[in-house]
Design a protein around this motif. Sequence first.
Motif: not given
Length: 81
Positions: A1-7, A9-12, A14-22
Amino acid sequence: MKIDEIWTNALDFLGQAWWIEVLTTQPRCTYYFGPFRGAELAHQAVCGYVEDLEGEAAQGIKTQVKRCHPARLTIEYDLDE
């Protein structure tokens, strides 16, 4: 797993990741695409998801980029609601 993916996933987690709602009116659904580590990355991806849904004949497509932690990635609404 890449560092970007780990970061991301951690943000997600914690509820701090960004999502697209359609939201679509036909079929009447809400879709979530993500997670993304930043709003800009999510905004860059919106067109691709909209094109995919249009290719599946979805109508009345509205999008929003937001921070959230969706419990379900696809929500189909009953026509009787």
